[in-house]
Design a protein around this motif. Structure first.
Motif, PDB file in Angstrom:
ATOM      1  N   TYR A 207     -83.862 -35.932  21.054  1.00 32.08           N
ATOM      2  CA  TYR A 207     -85.185 -36.545  21.077  1.00 32.08           C
ATOM      3  C   TYR A 207     -86.141 -35.756  20.193  1.00 32.08           C
ATOM      4  N   THR A 208     -86.992 -36.499  19.488  1.00 35.10           N
ATOM      5  CA  THR A 208     -87.934 -35.869  18.556  1.00 35.10           C
ATOM      6  C   THR A 208     -89.299 -36.538  18.657  1.00 35.10           C
ATOM      7  N   VAL A 209     -90.339 -35.729  18.583  1.00 35.54           N
ATOM      8  CA  VAL A 209     -91.710 -36.234  18.505  1.00 35.54           C
ATOM      9  C   VAL A 209     -92.138 -36.246  17.045  1.00 35.54           C
ATOM     10  N   VAL A 210     -92.704 -37.366  16.614  1.00 36.99           N
ATOM     11  CA  VAL A 210     -93.305 -37.448  15.285  1.00 36.99           C
ATOM     12  C   VAL A 210     -94.821 -37.442  15.475  1.00 36.99           C
ATOM     13  N   LEU A 211     -95.488 -36.447  14.908  1.00 34.64           N
ATOM     14  CA  LEU A 211     -96.936 -36.364  15.030  1.00 34.64           C
ATOM     15  C   LEU A 211     -97.625 -37.165  13.931  1.00 34.64           C
ATOM     16  N   LYS A 212     -98.885 -37.459  14.116  1.00 36.61           N
ATOM     17  CA  LYS A 212     -99.653 -38.199  13.119  1.00 36.61           C
ATOM     18  C   LYS A 212     -99.715 -37.436  11.801  1.00 36.61           C
ATOM     19  N   SER A 213     -99.554 -36.128  11.891  1.00 37.29           N
ATOM     20  CA  SER A 213     -99.560 -35.285  10.689  1.00 37.29           C
ATOM     21  C   SER A 213     -98.246 -35.350   9.922  1.00 37.29           C
ATOM     22  N   GLY A 214     -97.216 -35.936  10.573  1.00 33.95           N
ATOM     23  CA  GLY A 214     -95.891 -35.969   9.966  1.00 33.95           C
ATOM     24  C   GLY A 214     -94.972 -34.880  10.484  1.00 33.95           C
ATOM     25  N   ASP A 215     -95.488 -33.939  11.248  1.00 30.75           N
ATOM     26  CA  ASP A 215     -94.662 -32.872  11.818  1.00 30.75           C
ATOM     27  C   ASP A 215     -93.642 -33.456  12.780  1.00 30.75           C
ATOM     28  N   LEU A 216     -92.436 -32.911  12.750  1.00 33.02           N
ATOM     29  CA  LEU A 216     -91.373 -33.306  13.667  1.00 33.02           C
ATOM     30  C   LEU A 216     -91.084 -32.160  14.617  1.00 33.02           C
ATOM     31  N   PRO A 218     -89.016 -30.922  18.368  1.00 31.99           N
ATOM     32  CA  PRO A 218     -87.961 -31.297  19.320  1.00 31.99           C
ATOM     33  C   PRO A 218     -88.516 -31.553  20.719  1.00 31.99           C
ATOM     34  N   ILE A 219     -87.858 -32.455  21.436  1.00 34.16           N
ATOM     35  CA  ILE A 219     -88.176 -32.720  22.833  1.00 34.16           C
ATOM     36  C   ILE A 219     -87.000 -32.246  23.683  1.00 34.16           C
ATOM     37  N   GLY A 220     -87.271 -31.438  24.684  1.00 31.32           N
ATOM     38  CA  GLY A 220     -86.212 -31.016  25.588  1.00 31.32           C
ATOM     39  C   GLY A 220     -85.684 -32.205  26.381  1.00 31.32           C
ATOM     40  N   ARG A 221     -84.395 -32.211  26.662  1.00 34.24           N
ATOM     41  CA  ARG A 221     -83.789 -33.358  27.359  1.00 34.24           C
ATOM     42  C   ARG A 221     -84.442 -33.611  28.709  1.00 34.24           C
ATOM     43  N   THR A 222     -84.832 -32.556  29.390  1.00 32.53           N
ATOM     44  CA  THR A 222     -85.446 -32.726  30.715  1.00 32.53           C
ATOM     45  C   THR A 222     -86.900 -33.171  30.619  1.00 32.53           C
ATOM     46  N   LYS A 223     -87.485 -33.123  29.416  1.00 37.30           N
ATOM     47  CA  LYS A 223     -88.898 -33.475  29.235  1.00 37.30           C
ATOM     48  C   LYS A 223     -89.088 -34.911  28.743  1.00 37.30           C
ATOM     49  N   TYR A 224     -88.022 -35.532  28.262  1.00 37.83           N
ATOM     50  CA  TYR A 224     -88.147 -36.825  27.569  1.00 37.83           C
ATOM     51  C   TYR A 224     -88.763 -37.918  28.447  1.00 37.83           C
ATOM     52  N   LYS A 225     -88.217 -38.144  29.642  1.00 34.98           N
ATOM     53  CA  LYS A 225     -88.685 -39.244  30.484  1.00 34.98           C
ATOM     54  C   LYS A 225     -90.150 -39.066  30.870  1.00 34.98           C
ATOM     55  N   ASP A 226     -90.506 -37.851  31.244  1.00 36.48           N
ATOM     56  CA  ASP A 226     -91.885 -37.583  31.650  1.00 36.48           C
ATOM     57  C   ASP A 226     -92.843 -37.783  30.485  1.00 36.48           C
ATOM     58  N   LEU A 227     -92.456 -37.315  29.303  1.00 38.03           N
ATOM     59  CA  LEU A 227     -93.307 -37.453  28.127  1.00 38.03           C
ATOM     60  C   LEU A 227     -93.481 -38.931  27.759  1.00 38.03           C
ATOM     61  N   LYS A 228     -92.396 -39.677  27.790  1.00 38.13           N
ATOM     62  CA  LYS A 228     -92.457 -41.089  27.431  1.00 38.13           C
ATOM     63  C   LYS A 228     -93.401 -41.848  28.365  1.00 38.13           C
ATOM     64  N   THR A 229     -93.372 -41.526  29.638  1.00 38.01           N
ATOM     65  CA  THR A 229     -94.243 -42.163  30.622  1.00 38.01           C
ATOM     66  C   THR A 229     -95.705 -41.865  30.339  1.00 38.01           C
ATOM     67  N   LYS A 230     -95.995 -40.606  30.047  1.00 37.86           N
ATOM     68  CA  LYS A 230     -97.392 -40.205  29.814  1.00 37.86           C
ATOM     69  C   LYS A 230     -97.916 -40.709  28.479  1.00 37.86           C
ATOM     70  N   TRP A 231     -97.047 -40.741  27.490  1.00 40.00           N
ATOM     71  CA  TRP A 231     -97.494 -41.170  26.158  1.00 40.00           C
ATOM     72  C   TRP A 231     -97.734 -42.658  26.097  1.00 40.00           C
ATOM     73  N   VAL A 232     -96.849 -43.436  26.717  1.00 43.59           N
ATOM     74  CA  VAL A 232     -96.999 -44.895  26.717  1.00 43.59           C
ATOM     75  C   VAL A 232     -98.210 -45.291  27.548  1.00 43.59           C
TER      76      VAL A 232
END
Length: 232
Positions: A207-216, A218-232
């Motif tokens: 899993y990878t986060v793409v920032l508005k700046s273009g920076d890439l 990494p997302i930890g496997r245990t963090k993905y679901k929680d991050l997706k929920t908060k970001w959406v």
């Protein structure tokens, strides 16, 4: 734990000291009381600390003169003060808690629990991060911060103008202060949620986060679901 009490009233300082010894117990390695601003600044410069308990009125001197230095250091700062009207300003500087006088042991224990358990601050008020740069203290607005990368016991602050600054606090300590606007996406990264443009999923459950700046990042496997929920 190495703790410094900065308090000009001897009676209150002794009370804080007694409660601190009771609450920290065997985890307390050293406890020092200083009653003047200049002595406290010198002590901080020359000693390793885990926590500072700071009054904001020190024999007429302004505790904020010390606070701007303290919050740039690796330790957490808890304010113990009767100046309740300054609580918001103190939180904006990045203190872990503000304990108003008069206080009891339960309230002080509540503040200390944030140190024990690495509990996040309940106040989403931090607006500045202080860093040491060329022998001076520089205040960086949180609004100018894109993400934070852990670098051992230090952190690297990546700013919206493309520059990078070094902070003496660890990633864990900054995570406690940057409560709602930032998310821990990886063991080494804190990211401002508003800066996320896209979340990518690659083969092998990468899993990878793409920032508005273009920076890439990494997302930890245990963090993905929680991050997706908060970001959406």
């Amino acid at each position: 734990m190495n703790i410094l009490i900065v308090e000009d009233e001897s009676r209150i300082a002794k009370r804080i000291e007694r409660m601190t010894r009771d609450l920290f117990g065997n985890s307390l390695q050293s406890l020092t009381h200083i009653n003047t601003l200049n002595e406290a600044l010198a002590f901080i410069e020359n000693n390793t600390l885990d926590l500072v308990l700071l009054d904001l009125n020190l024999n007429g001197d302004d505790g904020f003169d010390l606070l701007s230095t303290a919050v740039a250091e690796s330790f957490h700062t808890i304010i113990i003060s009767a100046n309740k009207d300054q609580a918001l300003a103190a939180f904006e500087y990045g203190v872990l808690d503000f304990v108003p006088k008069p206080f009891n042991q339960d309230r002080l224990e509540q503040a200390f629990n944030r140190v024990f358990t690495k509990e996040k601050s309940e106040n989403d008020q931090t607006k500045l991060l202080a860093i040491k740069k060329r022998g001076r203290i520089q205040l960086i607005p949180i609004a100018d911060l894109r993400y934070v990368k852990g670098a051992g016991s230090y952190t690297e602050l990546y700013l919206t103008d493309g520059t990078t600054e070094l902070h003496d606090k660890s990633l864990e300590k900054l995570e406690q202060l940057l409560l709602h606007t930032f998310e821990r996406i990886h063991k080494s990264y804190l990211v401002k949620i508003d800066e996320i443009k896209e979340i990518k999923v690659s083969s092998g459950s990468k899993y990878t986060v793409v920032l508005k700046s273009g920076d890439l990042l990494p997302i930890g496997r245990t963090k993905y679901k929680d991050l997706k929920t908060k970001w959406v």
